[in-house]
Design an enzyme around this catalytic site. Structure first.
Site, PDB file in Angstrom:
ATOM      1  N   SER A 120      -5.993 -84.028   1.536  1.00 49.13           N
ATOM      2  CA  SER A 120      -5.141 -84.268   0.810  1.00 49.13           C
ATOM      3  C   SER A 120      -3.401 -83.432   1.180  1.00 49.13           C
ATOM      4  O   SER A 120      -2.871 -82.507   0.942  1.00 49.13           O
ATOM      5  CB  SER A 120      -5.062 -84.104  -0.323  1.00 49.13           C
ATOM      6  OG  SER A 120      -6.816 -84.702  -0.526  1.00 49.13           O
TER       7      SER A 120
ATOM      8  N   GLU B 208       0.253 -81.042  -1.222  1.00 52.75           N
ATOM      9  CA  GLU B 208      -0.588 -79.128  -1.431  1.00 52.75           C
ATOM     10  C   GLU B 208      -0.143 -78.611   0.203  1.00 52.75           C
ATOM     11  O   GLU B 208      -0.559 -77.575   0.594  1.00 52.75           O
ATOM     12  CB  GLU B 208      -1.602 -80.369  -0.811  1.00 52.75           C
ATOM     13  CG  GLU B 208      -3.463 -79.086  -0.809  1.00 52.75           C
ATOM     14  CD  GLU B 208      -4.194 -79.649  -1.287  1.00 52.75           C
ATOM     15  OE1 GLU B 208      -4.555 -80.444  -2.219  1.00 52.75           O
ATOM     16  OE2 GLU B 208      -5.141 -79.178  -1.087  1.00 52.75           O
TER      17      GLU B 208
ATOM     18  N   ARG C 245      -5.668 -75.380  -6.425  1.00 53.40           N
ATOM     19  CA  ARG C 245      -5.649 -74.795  -4.977  1.00 53.40           C
ATOM     20  C   ARG C 245      -4.484 -73.405  -4.964  1.00 53.40           C
ATOM     21  O   ARG C 245      -2.986 -73.767  -4.319  1.00 53.40           O
ATOM     22  CB  ARG C 245      -4.880 -76.144  -3.821  1.00 53.40           C
ATOM     23  CG  ARG C 245      -5.154 -77.097  -4.146  1.00 53.40           C
ATOM     24  CD  ARG C 245      -7.003 -76.805  -3.191  1.00 53.40           C
ATOM     25  NE  ARG C 245      -7.892 -78.421  -3.781  1.00 53.40           N
ATOM     26  CZ  ARG C 245      -9.143 -78.459  -4.366  1.00 53.40           C
ATOM     27  NH1 ARG C 245      -9.136 -76.891  -4.822  1.00 53.40           N
ATOM     28  NH2 ARG C 245      -9.740 -79.571  -4.630  1.00 53.40           N
TER      29      ARG C 245
HETATM   30  C1  FAD Z   1      -9.529 -83.186   7.175  1.00 49.48           C
HETATM   31  C2  FAD Z   1      -8.577 -82.638   6.070  1.00 49.48           C
HETATM   32  C3  FAD Z   1     -10.123 -82.994   4.578  1.00 49.48           C
HETATM   33  C4  FAD Z   1      -9.767 -81.738   4.341  1.00 49.48           C
HETATM   34  N1  FAD Z   1     -10.156 -81.316   2.871  1.00 49.48           N
HETATM   35  C5  FAD Z   1      -9.954 -80.816   1.973  1.00 49.48           C
HETATM   36  C6  FAD Z   1     -10.960 -80.359   0.516  1.00 49.48           C
HETATM   37  O1  FAD Z   1     -11.542 -81.081   1.018  1.00 49.48           O
HETATM   38  N2  FAD Z   1     -10.856 -79.561  -0.153  1.00 49.48           N
HETATM   39  C7  FAD Z   1      -9.330 -78.642  -0.096  1.00 49.48           C
HETATM   40  O2  FAD Z   1      -9.541 -77.712  -0.735  1.00 49.48           O
HETATM   41  N3  FAD Z   1      -8.645 -78.763   1.045  1.00 49.48           N
HETATM   42  C8  FAD Z   1      -9.329 -80.030   2.137  1.00 49.48           C
HETATM   43  N4  FAD Z   1      -8.668 -79.354   2.968  1.00 49.48           N
HETATM   44  C9  FAD Z   1      -7.027 -78.687   3.971  1.00 49.48           C
HETATM   45  C10 FAD Z   1      -7.639 -77.253   4.091  1.00 49.48           C
HETATM   46  O3  FAD Z   1      -9.159 -77.886   4.904  1.00 49.48           O
HETATM   47  C11 FAD Z   1      -7.464 -75.700   3.244  1.00 49.48           C
HETATM   48  O4  FAD Z   1      -6.160 -75.704   2.243  1.00 49.48           O
HETATM   49  C12 FAD Z   1      -8.362 -74.923   4.208  1.00 49.48           C
HETATM   50  O5  FAD Z   1      -8.603 -73.404   2.935  1.00 49.48           O
HETATM   51  C13 FAD Z   1      -7.100 -73.989   4.889  1.00 49.48           C
HETATM   52  O6  FAD Z   1      -7.712 -72.919   5.421  1.00 49.48           O
HETATM   53  P1  FAD Z   1      -6.917 -72.435   6.767  1.00 49.48           P
HETATM   54  O7  FAD Z   1      -7.765 -71.693   7.288  1.00 49.48           O
HETATM   55  O8  FAD Z   1      -7.248 -74.205   7.255  1.00 49.48           O
HETATM   56  O9  FAD Z   1      -5.557 -72.010   6.074  1.00 49.48           O
HETATM   57  P2  FAD Z   1      -3.762 -72.338   6.643  1.00 49.48           P
HETATM   58  O10 FAD Z   1      -3.519 -73.489   6.899  1.00 49.48           O
HETATM   59  O11 FAD Z   1      -4.286 -72.000   8.298  1.00 49.48           O
HETATM   60  O12 FAD Z   1      -3.541 -71.636   5.784  1.00 49.48           O
HETATM   61  C14 FAD Z   1      -2.959 -71.995   4.677  1.00 49.48           C
HETATM   62  C15 FAD Z   1      -2.141 -71.245   4.305  1.00 49.48           C
HETATM   63  O13 FAD Z   1      -3.049 -69.358   3.672  1.00 49.48           O
HETATM   64  C16 FAD Z   1      -2.803 -68.827   4.813  1.00 49.48           C
HETATM   65  N5  FAD Z   1      -3.373 -67.884   4.918  1.00 49.48           N
HETATM   66  C17 FAD Z   1      -4.562 -68.508   5.899  1.00 49.48           C
HETATM   67  N6  FAD Z   1      -5.280 -66.805   6.135  1.00 49.48           N
HETATM   68  C18 FAD Z   1      -5.381 -66.554   4.894  1.00 49.48           C
HETATM   69  C19 FAD Z   1      -5.629 -65.224   5.122  1.00 49.48           C
HETATM   70  N7  FAD Z   1      -6.724 -64.541   6.005  1.00 49.48           N
HETATM   71  N8  FAD Z   1      -5.351 -64.411   4.834  1.00 49.48           N
HETATM   72  C20 FAD Z   1      -3.679 -64.923   3.929  1.00 49.48           C
HETATM   73  N9  FAD Z   1      -3.617 -65.394   4.137  1.00 49.48           N
HETATM   74  C21 FAD Z   1      -3.994 -67.074   4.973  1.00 49.48           C
HETATM   75  C22 FAD Z   1      -1.653 -69.369   5.816  1.00 49.48           C
HETATM   76  O14 FAD Z   1      -0.246 -68.008   5.235  1.00 49.48           O
HETATM   77  C23 FAD Z   1      -0.966 -70.310   4.451  1.00 49.48           C
HETATM   78  O15 FAD Z   1      -0.134 -70.226   3.327  1.00 49.48           O
HETATM   79  C24 FAD Z   1      -8.713 -80.569   4.200  1.00 49.48           C
HETATM   80  C25 FAD Z   1      -7.825 -80.729   5.492  1.00 49.48           C
HETATM   81  C26 FAD Z   1      -8.631 -81.429   6.364  1.00 49.48           C
HETATM   82  C27 FAD Z   1      -7.463 -81.623   7.517  1.00 49.48           C
END
Ligand code: FAD
Length: 304
Positions: free
Chosen positions: A227, A297, A177
């Site tokens: 998570s 996380e 992660r």
């Molecule tokens: C129901 C549910 C299930 C999930 N299941 C999983 C799973 O199975 N596996 C898993 O790994 N995660 C899971 N997640 C967590 C989440 O979806 C992941 O961590 C995902 O990768 C976050 O992406 P985001 O675009 O929403 O990032 P955000 O939440 O918007 O940001 C997360 C971080 O990434 C940075 N960021 C976002 N976009 C960029 C970019 N373009 N450039 C640089 N930095 C950036 C942000 O600044 C922040 O630090 C789950 C979440 C939910 C709600």
């Protein structure tokens, strides 16, 4: 506070309708929690990003890069600065042979679907992860034995000083992660995936199976950020929490899911403070009972 002069300047770089003032972050996070950001700018291209970023650097205004907000707990007070959202305005996807290229705002579900439609295997794991490709690379998102590190070939990033560059898989230093992107504060604008040819119907069936497994095991009926805790070495966070008797434990509207104890959910009207308090309580109890340090996380934005 973002002044009128700043708003006028931003209008030179992005369409006016992409600039929102006092924007409630609850509308941009999967927790459905978070107070207002002074300003939120929806970006449509790398060029816009660089121009806005150069300007914000010049006037020394803090900014935060937001994807789909699916791994974030934003404070009830919100964020003092500018949130730059890389989402649906930057979500073009193209396929060339076994290479799939996606802008950072494309969702994980979109790239998985396009890969399947082209008979390309490797991204099935991504279909149920509710984040963007950019957020997925930063977090090295993964599930069911798949993760970004296995399929990412190249990442285009912009540095905090506005230079763009291409990074290969090794340079990303993917770990559990995490990737080097956050340490360097790079901004992801585009990702090239290296996939394999496969059987379209099999890929589709795999994706459906994984989504069904999620629906069965995870409390998808409630807002959450997935998570809440990282997997501690040699343990499962959810099992420790359950064994500690914390299933259904509640602070205000925040609750340890009864369906999956590794998820803290917004059971209705939770504030960010409720969630934070619950996370701290769980961490303390697990430390006391099992001597295990549960690291989050979920990331925090707008807290002192
Ligand atoms: C129901 C549910 C299930 C999930 N299941 C999983 C799973 O199975 N596996 C898993 O790994 N995660 C899971 N997640 C967590 C989440 O979806 C992941 O961590 C995902 O990768 C976050 O992406 P985001 O675009 O929403 O990032 P955000 O939440 O918007 O940001 C997360 C971080 O990434 C940075 N960021 C976002 N976009 C960029 C970019 N373009 N450039 C640089 N930095 C950036 C942000 O600044 C922040 O630090 C789950 C979440 C939910 C709600």
């Amino acid at each position: 506070m973002v002044s009128e002069a700043v708003v006028q300047a931003l209008k030179q770089y992005v369409p006016e309708e992409n600039i929102c003032l006092q924007e409630p972050m609850a509308g941009h996070t999967t927790f459905r929690i978070g107070g207002p950001a002074d300003c939120l700018v929806e970006l449509e291209s790398e060029e816009q990003l660089i121009r806005v970023q150069n300007y914000l650097n010049k006037v020394e205004l803090p900014y935060f890069i937001l994807g789909n907000g699916s791994n974030l707990l934003v404070s009830d007070e919100g964020y003092r600065g500018v949130v730059l959202r890389i989402g649906s305005g930057m979500n073009r996807i193209s396929v060339n042979g076994c290479e799939l290229t996606a802008e950072a705002g494309a969702t994980m579900a979109q790239v998985a679907r396009v890969a399947m439609e082209h008979g390309l295997t490797g991204l099935e794991f991504a279909s149920g992860i509710p984040g963007t490709v950019g957020g997925g690379v930063v977090m090295n998102a993964g599930a069911y034995d798949g993760e970004m590190s296995q399929v990412v070939k190249q990442v285009r990033v912009v540095s905090r000083t506005g230079e763009s560059m291409e990074l290969d898989n090794e340079t990303m230093e993917f770990g559990y992660r995490k990737s080097s992107i956050r340490e360097h504060c790079f901004i992801v604008t585009k990702v090239v995936f290296q996939l394999q040819t496969g059987e379209r119907e099999q890929i589709k069936a795999k994706m459906e199976e994984l989504v069904a497994r999620r629906r069965e095991k995870q409390p998808l009926e409630y807002p959450s950020a997935g998570s809440t805790f990282k997997r501690p070495c040699g343990h499962f966070a959810g099992k420790l929490i359950m064994d500690a008797g914390l299933r259904g434990y509640q602070c205000g509207g925040a609750k340890v899911s009864e369906k999956h104890c590794g998820f803290v959910v917004n059971a209705g009207g939770a504030t960010a403070k409720d969630v934070r308090r619950l996370i701290q309580d769980v961490q303390e109890i697990i430390q006391d009972k099992f001597n295990v340090n549960l690291e989050t996380e979920v990331l925090f934005l707008g807290w002192e």
